[in-house]
Scaffold this motif. Structure first.
Motif, PDB file in Angstrom:
ATOM      1  N   ASN A  79      13.670 107.082  86.439  1.00 50.74           N
ATOM      2  CA  ASN A  79      14.615 107.017  87.555  1.00 50.74           C
ATOM      3  C   ASN A  79      15.969 106.428  87.160  1.00 50.74           C
ATOM      4  N   LYS A  80      16.132 106.120  85.850  1.00 49.71           N
ATOM      5  CA  LYS A  80      17.384 105.558  85.328  1.00 49.71           C
ATOM      6  C   LYS A  80      17.715 104.202  85.953  1.00 49.71           C
ATOM      7  N   ILE A  81      16.671 103.405  86.136  1.00 50.50           N
ATOM      8  CA  ILE A  81      16.811 102.016  86.554  1.00 50.50           C
ATOM      9  C   ILE A  81      16.761 101.155  85.297  1.00 50.50           C
ATOM     10  N   ALA A  82      17.796 100.370  85.070  1.00 54.47           N
ATOM     11  CA  ALA A  82      17.886  99.553  83.855  1.00 54.47           C
ATOM     12  C   ALA A  82      17.012  98.309  83.975  1.00 54.47           C
ATOM     13  N   PRO A  83      16.610  97.722  82.849  1.00 55.60           N
ATOM     14  CA  PRO A  83      15.978  96.395  82.906  1.00 55.60           C
ATOM     15  C   PRO A  83      17.022  95.338  83.246  1.00 55.60           C
ATOM     16  N   TYR A  84      16.640  94.343  84.007  1.00 58.36           N
ATOM     17  CA  TYR A  84      17.589  93.272  84.318  1.00 58.36           C
ATOM     18  C   TYR A  84      17.688  92.299  83.152  1.00 58.36           C
ATOM     19  N   PHE A  85      16.563  91.998  82.538  1.00 58.83           N
ATOM     20  CA  PHE A  85      16.555  91.156  81.352  1.00 58.83           C
ATOM     21  C   PHE A  85      16.619  92.060  80.113  1.00 58.83           C
ATOM     22  N   GLU A  86      16.348  91.528  78.937  1.00 54.94           N
ATOM     23  CA  GLU A  86      16.396  92.349  77.730  1.00 54.94           C
ATOM     24  C   GLU A  86      15.394  93.493  77.795  1.00 54.94           C
ATOM     25  N   THR A  87      14.256  93.236  78.428  1.00 59.10           N
ATOM     26  CA  THR A  87      13.264  94.279  78.704  1.00 59.10           C
ATOM     27  C   THR A  87      12.957  94.222  80.201  1.00 59.10           C
ATOM     28  N   TYR A  88      12.052  95.088  80.660  1.00 56.38           N
ATOM     29  CA  TYR A  88      11.662  95.057  82.070  1.00 56.38           C
ATOM     30  C   TYR A  88      10.773  93.849  82.395  1.00 56.38           C
ATOM     31  N   ARG A  89      10.209  93.236  81.375  1.00 58.54           N
ATOM     32  CA  ARG A  89       9.244  92.157  81.596  1.00 58.54           C
ATOM     33  C   ARG A  89       9.919  90.803  81.783  1.00 58.54           C
ATOM     34  N   GLY A  96      -2.270  79.133  82.827  1.00 53.66           N
ATOM     35  CA  GLY A  96      -2.992  79.333  81.587  1.00 53.66           C
ATOM     36  C   GLY A  96      -3.173  80.775  81.176  1.00 53.66           C
ATOM     37  N   THR A  97      -2.761  81.720  82.020  1.00 52.09           N
ATOM     38  CA  THR A  97      -2.860  83.141  81.699  1.00 52.09           C
ATOM     39  C   THR A  97      -1.466  83.726  81.572  1.00 52.09           C
ATOM     40  N   ALA A  98      -1.187  84.340  80.421  1.00 52.70           N
ATOM     41  CA  ALA A  98       0.122  84.961  80.214  1.00 52.70           C
ATOM     42  C   ALA A  98       0.228  86.233  81.038  1.00 52.70           C
ATOM     43  N   THR A  99       1.307  86.366  81.794  1.00 48.20           N
ATOM     44  CA  THR A  99       1.517  87.558  82.606  1.00 48.20           C
ATOM     45  C   THR A  99       3.009  87.756  82.814  1.00 48.20           C
ATOM     46  N   TYR A 100       3.408  88.570  83.797  1.00 50.99           N
ATOM     47  CA  TYR A 100       4.810  88.963  83.910  1.00 50.99           C
ATOM     48  C   TYR A 100       5.099  89.610  85.263  1.00 50.99           C
ATOM     49  N   ASN A 101       6.374  89.566  85.610  1.00 47.89           N
ATOM     50  CA  ASN A 101       6.941  90.437  86.635  1.00 47.89           C
ATOM     51  C   ASN A 101       7.575  91.627  85.930  1.00 47.89           C
ATOM     52  N   VAL A 102       7.779  92.715  86.656  1.00 46.09           N
ATOM     53  CA  VAL A 102       8.518  93.869  86.140  1.00 46.09           C
ATOM     54  C   VAL A 102       9.794  93.982  86.981  1.00 46.09           C
ATOM     55  N   VAL A 103      10.957  93.903  86.315  1.00 45.54           N
ATOM     56  CA  VAL A 103      12.224  93.774  87.035  1.00 45.54           C
ATOM     57  C   VAL A 103      13.203  94.869  86.612  1.00 45.54           C
ATOM     58  N   GLY A 104      13.585  95.710  87.578  1.00 44.39           N
ATOM     59  CA  GLY A 104      14.584  96.747  87.350  1.00 44.39           C
ATOM     60  C   GLY A 104      15.894  96.396  88.023  1.00 44.39           C
ATOM     61  N   PHE A 105      16.979  96.991  87.543  1.00 47.74           N
ATOM     62  CA  PHE A 105      18.327  96.599  87.966  1.00 47.74           C
ATOM     63  C   PHE A 105      19.199  97.833  88.177  1.00 47.74           C
TER      64      PHE A 105
END
Length: 323
Positions: A79-89, A96-105
Motif C-alpha cells: 500500500n506504499k505506507i512507509a515505516p515510521y522507524f528504521e523498520t516497521y517494528r 520478559g517476552t520480546a515482542t513489537y508493535n508494527v508502525v506505518g507512516f
C-alpha cells in the motif's frame, strides 16, 4: 461599434512540494476520486488470515504473531505506507517476552499541518489458546482483534491512494494488548519522548458484528471526555457514532490501546467498537472465528470512517477537543 473579444489562455502550473524525509515522497493534496472503497472481500481476506488456525491465536512472542506481523508489513509495503522507524517494528519487552508493535507512516501533504499526527490503531495480538471445545484449543481472535486490525490495514490502503491528508498519519498494530496494553504504553512513551504533536488517536476494537437495535453504527469509549463523537457525526453527515452506557459502566475507555496515549498526551484518544455485551458470545473463546464475522457490516463501517478521518486530517484547526 465593433466589440473585440479577447480570448485568454491560462496555463495551469502543478507545483511539486519537496518531502522532508527520504522514506516517502510528498503526496499531492488533491483527492484521487478513482480510489475504490474497501471491499468486503478485502476485509475477509485480512481477517481470514489473521484469525486462521495457522497463526495459533497470535500470542505474544509466538511464531503465529510473527507471521501476522510479516503479513501486516507486506500489506503496508504493498500500500506504499512507509515505516515510521528504521523498520516497521517497534520492539519492546513484554514482561520478559520480546515482542513489537508494527508502525506505518503516511506523511501529511501540508508543510505545517504535516507536523501534527493522527494515530489510527488496533491491537493484533491475542491470547493463543483457550478452554477446549470439541477438541479445539486455538483462540483465533477474529473479533478480538483481527477485525480492528483489518480496519487499520484497509484505511492505510485508502489513505495512501487518496493522497489527501494534510496531517500525518500513523497506522499502528499494537502488540501485547492482552498482556496489559503494553505495546500501546511503550509506543506512547516513545512518541512522547520524541515530542511529536499528536492531534488525536482513534483505536479500533472488536468491530466484527453490528450492534443490537441501535440507530448508530458504532459507539466510542470515553464518549463524554471530548467532542469526538459529535464531530465524527458532523463530518459523516449521519449518526455514525453513539453512546453506549455499558462502555462507561465497564470503564472501556481505560481498557484498550487508546488509554496510554490519552495518559501521555492529554488529547482526544478513544476507541471505536461495536461489541455491546449482547451481540457476541465468544470473547476470549475458541469459537471467536472468522466465520462469525459480518464482513459486509465491517466494510460498510470502515468506508463510513474514511470521510470522517479525512476531515480530521484536513481541518485548519484542531476541531476535536477534550471537554
Amino acid at each position: 461599434m465593433t466589440k473585440n473579444i479577447l480570448i485568454i489562455l491560462i496555463s495551469v502550473l502543478f507545483i511539486n512540494c519537496k518531502q522532508g524525509t527520504i522514506a516517502q515522497p510528498q503526496a499531492k493534496t488533491t483527492e484521487n476520486t478513482s480510489v475504490e472503497k474497501t471491499k468486503v472481500s478485502d476485509v475477509k481476506n485480512i481477517v481470514d488470515f489473521l484469525a486462521s488456525d495457522e497463526l495459533e491465536g497470535r500470542d505474544t512472542g509466538s511464531e503465529g504473531l510473527e507471521k501476522a506481523a510479516k503479513f501486516i508489513e507486506e500489506e503496508f509495503k504493498k500500500n506504499k505506507i512507509a515505516p515510521y522507524f528504521e523498520t516497521y517494528r517497534d520492539a519492546f519487552d513484554a514482561k520478559g517476552t520480546a515482542t513489537y508493535n508494527v508502525v506505518g507512516f503516511l506523511k501529511g501533504t501540508d508543510d505545517e499541518l504535516s507536523k501534527e499526527f493522527i494515530i489510527l490503531g488496533a491491537h493484533f495480538d491475542h491470547i493463543g489458546k483457550g478452554k477446549e471445545v470439541n477438541g479445539d484449543v486455538i483462540a483465533n481472535g477474529a473479533n478480538d482483534n483481527a477485525a480492528g486490525s483489518s480496519a487499520v490495514i484497509s484505511l492505510s490502503k485508502q489513505f495512501a491512494q487518496l493522497k489527501n491528508n494534510k496531517r500525518s498519519i500513523l497506522f499502528v498494530l499494537f502488540g501485547a494488548e492482552e498482556r496489559g496494553l503494553l505495546g500501546s504504553a511503550h509506543l506512547a512513551e516513545v512518541l512522547k519522548e520524541k515530542n511529536i504533536n499528536v492531534y488525536a488517536m482513534v483505536n479500533f476494537e472488536m468491530i466484527g458484528v453490528p450492534l443490537n437495535d441501535k440507530p448508530y453504527k458504532a459507539y466510542i469509549t470515553g464518549y463524554e471526555i471530548s467532542n469526538m463523537a459529535q464531530k465524527m457525526n458532523e463530518y459523516a453527515g449521519s449518526e455514525l457514532i453513539g453512546y453506549l452506557p455499558k462502555a462507561k459502566e465497564f470503564q472501556l475507555f481505560r481498557r484498550s490501546d487508546n488509554y496510554p496515549f490519552y495518559e501521555q498526551f492529554k488529547v482526544p484518544c478513544q476507541t471505536i467498537s461495536t461489541f455491546d455485551f449482547t451481540n457476541y458470545d465468544y470473547y476470549h473463546h475458541v469459537d471467536d472465528e472468522a466465520s462469525e464475522m459480518n464482513f459486509e457490516f465491517m466494510a460498510e463501517l470502515i468506508n463510513s470512517c474514511v470521510p470522517v478521518l479525512t476531515k480530521m486530517a484536513n481541518t485548519s484547526d484542531k476541531e476535536i477537543k477534550l471537554n
